[in-house]
Write an enzyme that holds these catalytic residues in place. Structure first.
Site, PDB file in Angstrom:
ATOM      1  N   ASP A  11       0.842  -1.207   0.000  1.00  0.00           N
ATOM      2  CA  ASP A  11       0.000   0.000   0.000  1.00  0.00           C
ATOM      3  C   ASP A  11       0.873   1.251   0.000  1.00  0.00           C
ATOM      4  O   ASP A  11       1.776   1.399   0.812  1.00  0.00           O
ATOM      5  CB  ASP A  11      -0.902   0.010   1.234  1.00  0.00           C
ATOM      6  N   GLY A  12       0.570   2.135  -0.933  1.00  0.00           N
ATOM      7  CA  GLY A  12       1.338   3.369  -1.036  1.00  0.00           C
ATOM      8  C   GLY A  12       2.598   3.229  -1.860  1.00  0.00           C
ATOM      9  O   GLY A  12       3.330   4.199  -2.036  1.00  0.00           O
TER      10      GLY A  12
END
Lengths: 166, 166
Positions: free
Chosen positions: A2-3
């Site tokens: 994530d990210g």
């Protein structure tokens, strides 16, 4: 994950703005986590408890092709701090096998403390994950980390390619 | 996890004998995997695809108390090769949080290749997990590995305690 390869922030912000009738933008999140700016505070994390939240995230631009190029010269593992959100296991696994099928299942790691990873480099948007990590931490730019200066930084996957394949 | 703190083999053998009207015992499995001795061969792995298989496994004798004692002197992580059986994620996580609540969630790792683990020791019943592991592998006795001589061996959790706390 994530990210870095999965864009969770866009979806998180959109859902939050819709449900709380707010208009926060990426500009408002410079140096801040969404939970620091949201009207509801830490409760904004509730979206991560939805087992489907992580299933349809948009792939970060360039990540698929650069990961494939990196695999020609490096052994690549995908690690994600999934233990904070155990209901996300299935969605994260399905997302990875759909979008990063060049990564063998043996190279997927769901963990908590990333200090357990034995790797030369860790590309992550959260610098706290570098604290116990014995290799080199590389900060992947996300609004919340833009003012951090302690680590090497990449702003996008083109810069990852330049760093490791340039 | 399986074969070290969770007794998957007893359940696996019981289900196989019931469904295939066989009478295999632990004695028949000395130096053999169940899939090598089962009438159905590799199909015996199908039990691992049942999302509930790993949920009610019996805890290996002594493992809970010795893990707690070890935690006084060592940082303990529980790692399991869950990526082979992605449907098992939830059951494995629930089993761990039920039976090993002294282990923080941050110290649980679902992985494939255990070479990604950065640890001083790895206690495992499958010696192939030591191949890429950079620390010291310690073989936990299971019927299938009794003839292996390449690694340090512990026969039970009392021997783990003696090795690390003795």
């Amino acid at each position: 994950m994530d990210g870095v390869i999965a864009d969770h922030l866009n979806k998180h912000l959109t859902l939050y703005n819709r449900d709380y009738e707010d208009q926060l933008t990426f500009a408002d999140l410079q140096g801040k986590k969404l939970r620091e700016m949201a009207k509801c505070g830490i409760a904004v994390q509730k979206y991560y408890q939805d087992p489907t939240f992580f299933r349809d995230l948009v792939v970060m631009e360039g990540s698929q092709s650069v990961v494939k190029q990196l695999q020609e010269n490096y052994e690549i593992f995908i690690a994600t701090a999934a233990m904070e959100f155990p209901l996300s296991f299935q969605a994260k696994y399905e997302w990875l096998t759909e979008h990063f099928d060049s990564i063998p299942k043996s190279n997927i790691v769901f963990c908590g403390d990333k200090g357990i990873l034995h790797a030369d480099y860790l590309i992550d948007d959260n610098s706290y994950n570098f604290k116990n990590f014995k290799g080199k931490g590389i900060l992947f730019t996300s609004p919340h980390n833009v003012y951090e200066t302690e680590y090497a930084r990449v702003n996008n996957w083109q810069e990852v390619a330049a760093m490791f394949l340039g």
